[in-house]
Motif scaffolding. Sequence first.
Motif, short mmCIF file in Angstrom:
data_model
loop_
_atom_site.label_atom_id
_atom_site.label_comp_id
_atom_site.label_asym_id
_atom_site.label_seq_id
_atom_site.Cartn_x
_atom_site.Cartn_y
_atom_site.Cartn_z
N GLN A 26 37.47 35.71 39.67
CA GLN A 26 36.46 35.92 38.61
C GLN A 26 35.48 34.38 38.71
O GLN A 26 35.98 33.32 38.87
CB GLN A 26 37.56 35.33 37.22
CG GLN A 26 36.72 35.30 36.15
CD GLN A 26 37.68 35.31 34.86
OE1 GLN A 26 38.71 35.73 34.71
NE2 GLN A 26 37.12 35.16 33.63
N ASP A 58 34.38 39.64 39.66
CA ASP A 58 34.29 39.73 38.25
C ASP A 58 33.30 38.80 37.99
O ASP A 58 33.38 37.56 37.80
CB ASP A 58 35.62 39.45 37.74
CG ASP A 58 35.55 39.63 36.03
OD1 ASP A 58 34.51 39.62 35.42
OD2 ASP A 58 36.63 39.98 35.48
N GLU A 60 31.80 38.53 34.77
CA GLU A 60 31.67 38.56 33.29
C GLU A 60 31.16 37.38 32.87
O GLU A 60 30.73 37.17 31.77
CB GLU A 60 33.00 39.11 32.74
CG GLU A 60 32.76 39.41 31.15
CD GLU A 60 34.31 39.69 30.75
OE1 GLU A 60 34.27 40.39 29.36
OE2 GLU A 60 35.39 39.57 31.04
N GLN A 61 31.46 36.23 33.23
CA GLN A 61 31.51 34.93 32.79
C GLN A 61 30.34 34.17 33.51
O GLN A 61 30.13 33.11 33.52
CB GLN A 61 32.76 34.29 32.81
CG GLN A 61 33.78 34.70 31.71
CD GLN A 61 35.13 33.93 31.87
OE1 GLN A 61 35.06 32.59 31.87
NE2 GLN A 61 36.09 34.43 31.31
N CYS A 90 32.24 43.73 39.33
CA CYS A 90 32.61 44.27 38.05
C CYS A 90 31.86 43.27 36.90
O CYS A 90 31.72 42.32 37.25
CB CYS A 90 33.95 44.70 38.08
SG CYS A 90 34.79 43.12 37.59
N ALA A 91 31.75 43.95 35.80
CA ALA A 91 31.42 43.09 34.34
C ALA A 91 30.32 42.28 34.39
O ALA A 91 30.39 41.21 34.11
CB ALA A 91 32.69 42.54 34.15
N ASN A 93 26.93 41.03 33.13
CA ASN A 93 26.31 41.28 31.58
C ASN A 93 24.98 42.09 31.70
O ASN A 93 24.51 42.18 32.90
CB ASN A 93 26.27 39.98 31.01
CG ASN A 93 25.15 38.92 31.68
OD1 ASN A 93 24.23 39.37 32.19
ND2 ASN A 93 25.66 37.71 32.02
N SER A 114 33.60 47.41 34.05
CA SER A 114 34.53 46.29 33.61
C SER A 114 35.78 45.91 34.84
O SER A 114 35.70 46.82 35.78
CB SER A 114 35.24 46.70 32.31
OG SER A 114 35.99 47.93 32.60
N ARG A 115 36.49 44.88 34.58
CA ARG A 115 37.62 44.79 35.68
C ARG A 115 38.49 46.12 35.69
O ARG A 115 39.13 46.39 36.66
CB ARG A 115 38.40 43.42 35.23
CG ARG A 115 39.40 43.36 36.34
CD ARG A 115 40.46 42.07 36.00
NE ARG A 115 39.36 40.77 35.82
CZ ARG A 115 40.18 39.84 35.80
NH1 ARG A 115 41.34 39.52 35.67
NH2 ARG A 115 39.41 38.51 35.84
#
Length: 142
Positions: A26, A58, A60-61, A90-91, A93, A114-115
């Motif tokens: 992540q 990941d 996402e953040q 993945c994920a 934005n 997504s994860r």
Amino acid sequence: MAAQIQKNSIQSIPIQMGTAQASVIQIQGTVRGIESIRFQESLKTLCARSDHSILLLDLEQVTAIDHRGLGVLVAGLRAARQSQKRLLLCALNDALRETFRETQLDQVFKIYPSRESALQDIALDEPKLKVRVAHWSAELAA
């Protein structure tokens, strides 16, 4: 300027689902400028040392990525392939997804929404899956 990071640690959390192995990394904050160099070093080390055959990044953040950060991901993909590993994303934005589309890197990387969807798809290919989760942030690498 790096994004504010709430979690400033790297941790591995094993999840046993059989004998195949994957690592979920992540990434938090920005991947640009000096952060790109630090991230490249971390990713290169992970590709070389990980005993897992699947590396899932990941994103996402991730709040921002520049051309250097994209270059790091491409170099990471190359390093993973040289080490007989798969590097998946993945994920993303909306802004990252658009950047990948504009640069056509969405044609180079396998990208999951997504994860969870990535892990489900990987589990179909690797029904006995062991997953380890790690966190990376620019501030930690400093």
